[in-house]
Design a protein around this motif. Structure first.
Motif, PDB file in Angstrom:
ATOM      1  N   LEU A 160       8.391 -34.150 -26.134  1.00 46.66           N
ATOM      2  CA  LEU A 160       8.431 -33.905 -27.357  1.00 46.66           C
ATOM      3  C   LEU A 160       9.558 -33.145 -27.352  1.00 46.66           C
ATOM      4  CD1 LEU A 160       4.638 -31.752 -26.975  1.00 46.66           C
ATOM      5  CD2 LEU A 160       5.190 -34.567 -26.995  1.00 46.66           C
ATOM      6  N   ASP A 161      10.243 -34.635 -28.309  1.00 48.67           N
ATOM      7  CA  ASP A 161      11.000 -34.495 -29.338  1.00 48.67           C
ATOM      8  C   ASP A 161      11.053 -34.047 -30.354  1.00 48.67           C
ATOM      9  OD1 ASP A 161      13.636 -33.967 -30.180  1.00 48.67           O
ATOM     10  OD2 ASP A 161      14.053 -36.232 -29.728  1.00 48.67           O
ATOM     11  N   GLU A 162      10.541 -32.313 -30.896  1.00 48.74           N
ATOM     12  CA  GLU A 162      11.226 -31.916 -32.619  1.00 48.74           C
ATOM     13  C   GLU A 162       9.691 -32.268 -33.191  1.00 48.74           C
ATOM     14  OE1 GLU A 162      14.210 -32.499 -35.161  1.00 48.74           O
ATOM     15  OE2 GLU A 162      15.626 -32.049 -33.471  1.00 48.74           O
ATOM     16  N   PRO A 163       8.640 -32.701 -31.939  1.00 51.67           N
ATOM     17  CA  PRO A 163       7.230 -33.094 -32.980  1.00 51.67           C
ATOM     18  C   PRO A 163       6.547 -32.423 -33.908  1.00 51.67           C
ATOM     19  CG  PRO A 163       7.023 -30.766 -31.556  1.00 51.67           C
ATOM     20  CD  PRO A 163       8.552 -31.116 -30.880  1.00 51.67           C
ATOM     21  N   THR A 164       7.183 -30.924 -34.259  1.00 52.69           N
ATOM     22  CA  THR A 164       6.667 -30.157 -35.468  1.00 52.69           C
ATOM     23  C   THR A 164       7.399 -30.775 -37.463  1.00 52.69           C
ATOM     24  OG1 THR A 164       7.597 -28.158 -35.268  1.00 52.69           O
ATOM     25  CG2 THR A 164       5.198 -29.054 -34.658  1.00 52.69           C
ATOM     26  N   THR A 165       8.924 -31.162 -36.748  1.00 49.83           N
ATOM     27  CA  THR A 165       9.463 -31.412 -38.200  1.00 49.83           C
ATOM     28  C   THR A 165       8.937 -31.706 -39.562  1.00 49.83           C
ATOM     29  OG1 THR A 165      11.205 -32.160 -36.740  1.00 49.83           O
ATOM     30  CG2 THR A 165      11.869 -32.332 -38.623  1.00 49.83           C
ATOM     31  N   GLY A 166       9.217 -31.371 -40.204  1.00 47.77           N
ATOM     32  CA  GLY A 166       7.853 -31.960 -41.490  1.00 47.77           C
ATOM     33  C   GLY A 166       6.605 -31.547 -41.494  1.00 47.77           C
ATOM     34  N   LEU A 167       5.852 -31.120 -40.621  1.00 49.52           N
ATOM     35  CA  LEU A 167       4.431 -30.539 -40.829  1.00 49.52           C
ATOM     36  C   LEU A 167       4.754 -28.872 -41.282  1.00 49.52           C
ATOM     37  CD1 LEU A 167       2.676 -31.402 -37.240  1.00 49.52           C
ATOM     38  CD2 LEU A 167       3.264 -32.332 -39.398  1.00 49.52           C
ATOM     39  N   ASP A 168       3.023 -28.966 -42.277  1.00 53.28           N
ATOM     40  CA  ASP A 168       3.244 -27.891 -43.348  1.00 53.28           C
ATOM     41  C   ASP A 168       2.703 -26.546 -42.024  1.00 53.28           C
ATOM     42  OD1 ASP A 168       0.282 -27.567 -42.941  1.00 53.28           O
ATOM     43  OD2 ASP A 168      -0.223 -29.551 -43.872  1.00 53.28           O
ATOM     44  N   PRO A 169       2.483 -25.529 -42.195  1.00 54.75           N
ATOM     45  CA  PRO A 169       2.458 -24.556 -41.302  1.00 54.75           C
ATOM     46  C   PRO A 169       1.701 -24.414 -40.377  1.00 54.75           C
ATOM     47  CG  PRO A 169       3.428 -23.913 -43.625  1.00 54.75           C
ATOM     48  CD  PRO A 169       3.191 -24.822 -43.867  1.00 54.75           C
ATOM     49  N   GLN A 170       0.048 -24.470 -41.353  1.00 55.62           N
ATOM     50  CA  GLN A 170      -0.976 -25.235 -40.727  1.00 55.62           C
ATOM     51  C   GLN A 170      -1.217 -26.472 -39.628  1.00 55.62           C
ATOM     52  OE1 GLN A 170      -4.411 -26.374 -43.363  1.00 55.62           O
ATOM     53  NE2 GLN A 170      -6.183 -26.266 -42.165  1.00 55.62           N
ATOM     54  N   SER A 171      -0.623 -27.202 -40.006  1.00 55.77           N
ATOM     55  CA  SER A 171      -0.430 -28.627 -38.710  1.00 55.77           C
ATOM     56  C   SER A 171       0.237 -27.675 -37.636  1.00 55.77           C
ATOM     57  CB  SER A 171       0.184 -29.511 -39.671  1.00 55.77           C
ATOM     58  OG  SER A 171      -0.653 -30.473 -40.651  1.00 55.77           O
ATOM     59  N   ARG A 172       1.503 -27.210 -37.768  1.00 55.44           N
ATOM     60  CA  ARG A 172       2.173 -26.696 -36.966  1.00 55.44           C
ATOM     61  C   ARG A 172       1.774 -26.193 -36.408  1.00 55.44           C
ATOM     62  NH1 ARG A 172       7.042 -24.043 -39.857  1.00 55.44           N
ATOM     63  NH2 ARG A 172       7.533 -26.518 -40.066  1.00 55.44           N
ATOM     64  N   ASN A 173       0.425 -25.170 -36.610  1.00 53.89           N
ATOM     65  CA  ASN A 173      -0.281 -24.309 -35.961  1.00 53.89           C
ATOM     66  C   ASN A 173      -1.013 -25.005 -34.771  1.00 53.89           C
ATOM     67  OD1 ASN A 173       0.850 -21.849 -37.149  1.00 53.89           O
ATOM     68  ND2 ASN A 173       0.159 -21.044 -37.929  1.00 53.89           N
ATOM     69  N   ALA A 174      -1.739 -26.277 -35.246  1.00 47.96           N
ATOM     70  CA  ALA A 174      -2.137 -26.858 -35.058  1.00 47.96           C
ATOM     71  C   ALA A 174      -1.791 -27.442 -33.785  1.00 47.96           C
ATOM     72  CB  ALA A 174      -2.963 -27.637 -35.662  1.00 47.96           C
ATOM     73  N   MET A 175      -0.550 -28.316 -33.743  1.00 49.24           N
ATOM     74  CA  MET A 175      -0.088 -28.946 -32.887  1.00 49.24           C
ATOM     75  C   MET A 175       0.453 -27.416 -31.590  1.00 49.24           C
ATOM     76  SD  MET A 175       1.254 -31.651 -32.306  1.00 49.24           S
ATOM     77  CE  MET A 175       1.059 -32.956 -33.309  1.00 49.24           C
ATOM     78  N   TRP A 176       0.726 -26.376 -32.178  1.00 48.98           N
ATOM     79  CA  TRP A 176       0.892 -25.258 -30.997  1.00 48.98           C
ATOM     80  C   TRP A 176      -0.515 -25.209 -30.280  1.00 48.98           C
ATOM     81  CZ3 TRP A 176       4.079 -21.051 -34.352  1.00 48.98           C
ATOM     82  CH2 TRP A 176       4.939 -21.189 -34.487  1.00 48.98           C
ATOM     83  N   ASN A 177      -0.789 -25.078 -30.650  1.00 43.65           N
ATOM     84  CA  ASN A 177      -2.293 -24.688 -29.988  1.00 43.65           C
ATOM     85  C   ASN A 177      -2.358 -26.577 -28.581  1.00 43.65           C
ATOM     86  OD1 ASN A 177      -2.948 -22.606 -31.086  1.00 43.65           O
ATOM     87  ND2 ASN A 177      -4.188 -24.152 -32.657  1.00 43.65           N
ATOM     88  N   ILE A 178      -2.400 -27.907 -29.323  1.00 47.01           N
ATOM     89  CA  ILE A 178      -2.791 -29.178 -28.570  1.00 47.01           C
ATOM     90  C   ILE A 178      -1.210 -28.697 -27.415  1.00 47.01           C
ATOM     91  CG2 ILE A 178      -1.707 -30.713 -28.688  1.00 47.01           C
ATOM     92  CD1 ILE A 178      -2.627 -31.371 -31.394  1.00 47.01           C
ATOM     93  N   ILE A 179       0.443 -27.643 -27.755  1.00 51.21           N
ATOM     94  CA  ILE A 179       0.960 -27.718 -26.744  1.00 51.21           C
ATOM     95  C   ILE A 179       0.280 -26.958 -26.060  1.00 51.21           C
ATOM     96  CG2 ILE A 179       3.254 -26.821 -26.365  1.00 51.21           C
ATOM     97  CD1 ILE A 179       4.244 -28.493 -28.982  1.00 51.21           C
ATOM     98  N   GLU A 180      -0.233 -26.011 -26.350  1.00 47.94           N
ATOM     99  CA  GLU A 180      -0.509 -25.051 -25.338  1.00 47.94           C
ATOM    100  C   GLU A 180      -1.660 -25.310 -24.120  1.00 47.94           C
ATOM    101  OE1 GLU A 180       0.891 -21.855 -24.432  1.00 47.94           O
ATOM    102  OE2 GLU A 180       0.927 -20.595 -26.106  1.00 47.94           O
ATOM    103  N   GLU A 181      -2.548 -25.937 -24.875  1.00 47.58           N
ATOM    104  CA  GLU A 181      -3.898 -26.735 -24.113  1.00 47.58           C
ATOM    105  C   GLU A 181      -3.228 -27.667 -23.020  1.00 47.58           C
ATOM    106  OE1 GLU A 181      -6.005 -28.519 -26.886  1.00 47.58           O
ATOM    107  OE2 GLU A 181      -7.088 -26.329 -27.923  1.00 47.58           O
ATOM    108  N   LEU A 182      -2.106 -28.378 -23.942  1.00 45.47           N
ATOM    109  CA  LEU A 182      -1.489 -29.231 -22.629  1.00 45.47           C
ATOM    110  C   LEU A 182      -0.839 -28.602 -21.026  1.00 45.47           C
ATOM    111  CD1 LEU A 182       0.367 -32.169 -24.809  1.00 45.47           C
ATOM    112  CD2 LEU A 182      -1.517 -32.408 -23.779  1.00 45.47           C
ATOM    113  N   LYS A 183      -0.001 -27.699 -21.173  1.00 41.70           N
ATOM    114  CA  LYS A 183       0.233 -26.124 -20.767  1.00 41.70           C
ATOM    115  C   LYS A 183      -0.944 -25.794 -19.823  1.00 41.70           C
ATOM    116  CE  LYS A 183       2.019 -22.003 -19.371  1.00 41.70           C
ATOM    117  NZ  LYS A 183       2.783 -20.941 -20.112  1.00 41.70           N
ATOM    118  N   GLU A 184      -1.391 -25.713 -20.125  1.00 43.75           N
ATOM    119  CA  GLU A 184      -3.231 -25.190 -19.756  1.00 43.75           C
ATOM    120  C   GLU A 184      -4.243 -25.922 -18.732  1.00 43.75           C
ATOM    121  OE1 GLU A 184      -5.546 -23.556 -22.183  1.00 43.75           O
ATOM    122  OE2 GLU A 184      -3.650 -21.965 -23.066  1.00 43.75           O
TER     123      GLU A 184
END
Length: 315
Positions: A160-184
């Motif tokens: 994931l090369d800078e996957p949250t660049t340009g996203l608003d804080p809400q979208s960034r938090n949603a992306m963080w959740n997705i990344i955590e779920e992928l790890k799990e």
């Protein structure tokens, strides 16, 4: 550790463009099922590293293994194990979200491509927009769709090369959740980012790349221990006291936040410096409503390490 514990192994990797050395003998390892974050300023070589590991660019020398497969010699085998989401969402704006996923699934030769698309639309909360053209999607929705497409074929390593660049804080938090779920789910995540708080929030391991060299590598806590710097943050109820504070300690202040009415001072002299600050404030009638002590953040350490590397270069 046993070699089988590592999803990615890089040793002595070098890459130059004409006369410019971009990567100068980079070495690191990434454990399976972890989130590895590569940090660095613009131009540090992060994207070049990702392109080499994703078999899009050939290294000049060194070694890189993805799940035991040599990136240089066994590119086809490596590509079966990985996926890459670049800095810009690679979706077809003419197609709907569902059509994008079905097309990508068919390119992966998946027989149950419709079922796969439906599942990913559910997993990434895109069901309501599934049949809308992606030209109408928000930046966060496009990013989610892009990552969903990259999961087709069940890759074990995701870049994931800078996957949250340009996203608003809400979208960034949603992306963080997705990344955590992928790890799990057991996937290994190789993440580059410009946001230090993102690395602090997500990463199991952090490496700092500066001018083609890894200058620090370890867990977030291990990296933060490289700096013993602490800060005292003063909060003010009155602008007058805050202005006096700024004027009196202008050489020691490391940060000012006008909105929160706070002033941060970097503590280099221990309790003696702290005592002197409070004594001076008392003498000049500078009144703060509260104060807190704070250890260096990952961002503080990153900036100190990069600035220190620059100073050493010019000595």
């Amino acid at each position: 550790m046993d070699n089988d514990e590592f999803a990615i192994k890089v040793s002595g990797l070098k890459k130059a463009y004409k006369e410019k050395d971009v990567l100068k003998g980079v070495t690191f390892q990434v454990q399976k099922g972890s989130i590895f974050c590569l940090l660095g300023s613009n131009g540090a070589g992060k994207t070049t590293m990702v392109k080499i590991l994703a078999t899009l660019l050939r290294m000049d020398s060194g070694m890189a293994l993805i799940e035991g497969q040599d990136v240089k010699k066994d590119g086809a085998k490596v590509r079966k194990r990985i996926s890459l989401t670049g800095q810009f969402a690679a979706v077809d704006e003419i197609l709907t979200g569902r059509e994008n996923l079905e097309m990508a699934a068919r390119l992966c030769h998946l027989k149950d491509y419709k079922m796969q698309a439906d599942k990913l639309l559910r997993d990434f909360h895109l069901e309501d927009a599934a049949d809308k053209r992606t030209a109408a999607y928000s930046g966060g929705m496009r990013r989610r769709l892009d990552i969903a497409m990259s999961l087709l074929g069940n890759p074990s390593v995701i870049f994931l090369d800078e996957p949250t660049t340009g996203l608003d804080p809400q979208s960034r938090n949603a992306m963080w959740n997705i990344i955590e779920e992928l790890k799990e789910s057991g996937v290994t995540i190789f993440l580059t980012t410009q946001y230090l708080e993102e690395a602090e929030e997500l990463a199991d391991q952090v490496a700092i790349l500066h001018e083609g060299v890894i200058i620090a590598n370890g867990t977030v806590e291990e990296i933060k221990k490289l700096s013993s710097t602490e800060y005292v943050i003063f909060t003010f109820n009155h602008h007058e006291s805050m202005r006096k504070m700024i004027k009196m300690f202008v050489k020691e202040i490391s940060g000012i936040n006008e909105d929160d009415q706070t002033v941060s001072i970097e503590i280099k002299g221990g309790m003696k410096q702290i005592t002197n600050i409070f004594t001076t404030m008392d003498q000049y009638g500078i009144i703060s409503s509260s104060f807190t002590q704070k250890k260096a953040t990952l961002e503080d350490v990153f900036l100190n390490l990069v600035d220190g590397a620059k100073e050493n270069r010019y000595e």
